[in-house]
Motif scaffolding. Sequence first.
Motif, PDB file in Angstrom:
ATOM      1  N   ALA A   6      23.713 145.676  21.084  1.00 46.55           N
ATOM      2  CA  ALA A   6      22.488 144.908  20.825  1.00 46.55           C
ATOM      3  C   ALA A   6      22.681 143.552  21.481  1.00 46.55           C
ATOM      4  N   THR A   7      21.602 142.956  21.980  1.00 46.68           N
ATOM      5  CA  THR A   7      21.773 141.724  22.770  1.00 46.68           C
ATOM      6  C   THR A   7      22.344 140.545  21.983  1.00 46.68           C
ATOM      7  N   PRO A   8      22.035 140.384  20.678  1.00 50.54           N
ATOM      8  CA  PRO A   8      22.654 139.234  19.986  1.00 50.54           C
ATOM      9  C   PRO A   8      24.043 139.558  19.427  1.00 50.54           C
ATOM     10  N   SER A   9      24.450 140.824  19.403  1.00 55.28           N
ATOM     11  CA  SER A   9      25.615 141.242  18.611  1.00 55.28           C
ATOM     12  C   SER A   9      26.950 140.697  19.143  1.00 55.28           C
ATOM     13  N   PRO A  10      27.638 139.890  18.318  1.00 55.05           N
ATOM     14  CA  PRO A  10      28.948 139.388  18.737  1.00 55.05           C
ATOM     15  C   PRO A  10      29.985 140.504  18.737  1.00 55.05           C
ATOM     16  N   TYR A  11      29.765 141.515  17.875  1.00 56.05           N
ATOM     17  CA  TYR A  11      30.720 142.630  17.774  1.00 56.05           C
ATOM     18  C   TYR A  11      30.625 143.481  19.052  1.00 56.05           C
ATOM     19  N   ALA A  12      29.394 143.761  19.475  1.00 57.44           N
ATOM     20  CA  ALA A  12      29.219 144.526  20.714  1.00 57.44           C
ATOM     21  C   ALA A  12      29.701 143.713  21.915  1.00 57.44           C
ATOM     22  N   ARG A  13      29.515 142.390  21.844  1.00 55.97           N
ATOM     23  CA  ARG A  13      29.966 141.549  22.968  1.00 55.97           C
ATOM     24  C   ARG A  13      31.473 141.656  23.145  1.00 55.97           C
ATOM     25  N   LYS A  14      32.210 141.709  22.042  1.00 52.93           N
ATOM     26  CA  LYS A  14      33.661 141.862  22.153  1.00 52.93           C
ATOM     27  C   LYS A  14      33.996 143.093  22.987  1.00 52.93           C
ATOM     28  N   THR A  39      19.288 154.894  16.989  1.00 56.45           N
ATOM     29  CA  THR A  39      20.076 156.138  16.988  1.00 56.45           C
ATOM     30  C   THR A  39      21.459 155.928  16.357  1.00 56.45           C
ATOM     31  N   VAL A  40      21.766 154.670  15.998  1.00 49.40           N
ATOM     32  CA  VAL A  40      23.128 154.350  15.541  1.00 49.40           C
ATOM     33  C   VAL A  40      23.609 155.255  14.395  1.00 49.40           C
ATOM     34  N   PRO A  41      22.765 155.521  13.338  1.00 45.89           N
ATOM     35  CA  PRO A  41      23.249 156.364  12.239  1.00 45.89           C
ATOM     36  C   PRO A  41      23.651 157.778  12.672  1.00 45.89           C
ATOM     37  N   GLN A  42      23.127 158.235  13.819  1.00 43.04           N
ATOM     38  CA  GLN A  42      23.527 159.569  14.306  1.00 43.04           C
ATOM     39  C   GLN A  42      24.980 159.570  14.787  1.00 43.04           C
ATOM     40  N   HIS A  43      25.496 158.377  15.091  1.00 43.54           N
ATOM     41  CA  HIS A  43      26.831 158.299  15.701  1.00 43.54           C
ATOM     42  C   HIS A  43      27.855 157.620  14.819  1.00 43.54           C
ATOM     43  N   ASN A  44      27.390 156.822  13.850  1.00 45.89           N
ATOM     44  CA  ASN A  44      28.304 156.074  12.986  1.00 45.89           C
ATOM     45  C   ASN A  44      27.764 156.123  11.557  1.00 45.89           C
ATOM     46  N   PRO A  45      28.513 156.768  10.638  1.00 45.49           N
ATOM     47  CA  PRO A  45      28.014 156.862   9.255  1.00 45.49           C
ATOM     48  C   PRO A  45      27.844 155.501   8.605  1.00 45.49           C
ATOM     49  N   GLU A  47      26.438 153.105  10.101  1.00 43.61           N
ATOM     50  CA  GLU A  47      25.141 152.654  10.623  1.00 43.61           C
ATOM     51  C   GLU A  47      25.201 151.297  11.309  1.00 43.61           C
ATOM     52  N   LYS A  48      26.347 151.007  11.941  1.00 40.44           N
ATOM     53  CA  LYS A  48      26.487 149.726  12.634  1.00 40.44           C
ATOM     54  C   LYS A  48      26.884 149.969  14.073  1.00 40.44           C
ATOM     55  N   LEU A  49      26.397 149.102  14.945  1.00 37.78           N
ATOM     56  CA  LEU A  49      26.911 149.094  16.300  1.00 37.78           C
ATOM     57  C   LEU A  49      27.867 147.916  16.415  1.00 37.78           C
ATOM     58  N   PRO A  50      28.767 147.936  17.384  1.00 40.19           N
ATOM     59  CA  PRO A  50      28.850 148.793  18.556  1.00 40.19           C
ATOM     60  C   PRO A  50      29.418 150.175  18.249  1.00 40.19           C
ATOM     61  N   VAL A  51      28.923 151.144  19.050  1.00 41.78           N
ATOM     62  CA  VAL A  51      29.475 152.492  19.025  1.00 41.78           C
ATOM     63  C   VAL A  51      29.766 152.886  20.459  1.00 41.78           C
ATOM     64  N   VAL A  60      33.482 156.330  18.839  1.00 41.19           N
ATOM     65  CA  VAL A  60      34.425 155.331  18.312  1.00 41.19           C
ATOM     66  C   VAL A  60      33.571 154.152  17.863  1.00 41.19           C
ATOM     67  N   TYR A  61      33.751 153.708  16.617  1.00 43.30           N
ATOM     68  CA  TYR A  61      32.942 152.600  16.117  1.00 43.30           C
ATOM     69  C   TYR A  61      33.788 151.577  15.387  1.00 43.30           C
ATOM     70  N   GLU A  62      33.179 150.388  15.200  1.00 47.73           N
ATOM     71  CA  GLU A  62      33.803 149.181  14.611  1.00 47.73           C
ATOM     72  C   GLU A  62      34.526 148.447  15.734  1.00 47.73           C
ATOM     73  N   SER A  63      34.084 147.229  15.975  1.00 51.38           N
ATOM     74  CA  SER A  63      34.526 146.530  17.190  1.00 51.38           C
ATOM     75  C   SER A  63      36.043 146.406  17.305  1.00 51.38           C
ATOM     76  N   SER A  64      36.717 146.038  16.225  1.00 51.72           N
ATOM     77  CA  SER A  64      38.172 145.842  16.339  1.00 51.72           C
ATOM     78  C   SER A  64      38.879 147.162  16.604  1.00 51.72           C
ATOM     79  N   TYR A  65      38.359 148.233  15.996  1.00 51.38           N
ATOM     80  CA  TYR A  65      38.946 149.553  16.217  1.00 51.38           C
ATOM     81  C   TYR A  65      38.657 150.021  17.646  1.00 51.38           C
TER      82      TYR A  65
END
Length: 210
Positions: A6-14, A39-45, A47-51, A60-65
Amino acid sequence: MKLISATPSPYARKVRIALAEKGIPFELLTEIPWNENTTVPQHNPLEKLPVLLLDDGSTVYESSYILEFLERRYPDPPLLPADDDGILAAKRLDVLANGICDAVVLVFFERLRPEAHRSLPWMDRQLRKVFGGVAEIARLIGDRRYAVGDRFGLGDIAAASALGYLEVRFKEFGWRRQYPALSRYMDGLMQRPSVRDTVPYPQAISSAVV
Ligand SMILES: N[C@@H](CCC(=O)N[C@@H](CS)C(=O)NCC(=O)O)C(=O)O
């Protein structure tokens, strides 16, 4: 490989910065995770991006992981220091950055509530985490060029993403005025294409979230 971002997401930016630094080709799928049609819930239970969507169909989901996954699967160039102390120092910055961003997200949505329904004690509690977290990042980085050691890595990715997010969601904080050395550090990181090309900006959320 595809990345739901997502464009504002700091987690996705990482993740975007890490992929760029490692030279891993990927397709960027930009979504608004708060909207009903995401579509995020289809890929991450959770329901958060980044995925990260891998070519074999797994996710693979959760930015640090995700960053851990990338470091193990694509070790060159490394984004973690070689020594244990360096690794722990970088991961501490990642913890701080995530905590700051989590608190900013909570304040952002609290502010979307009608004024009479907002909890000021709750917002104050979150803001303390933001102020405390940034003060600690400033203390840890001091006036160095890179957060840990003498090369760009996870600590810088985390710090840049959290500080950049504050500029989008909490501009009035004015962290650059309060922490001039941190501001110079951020300017230095912005020289890198991976950081410069991923500057966050808001999206229009159309679904009711709170
Ligand atoms: N700890 C998670 C946080 C991810 C996160 O909060 N992502 C937001 C977008 S910036 C999201 O997708 N939120 C949707 C939701 O919480 O339902 C990470 O580091 O990946």
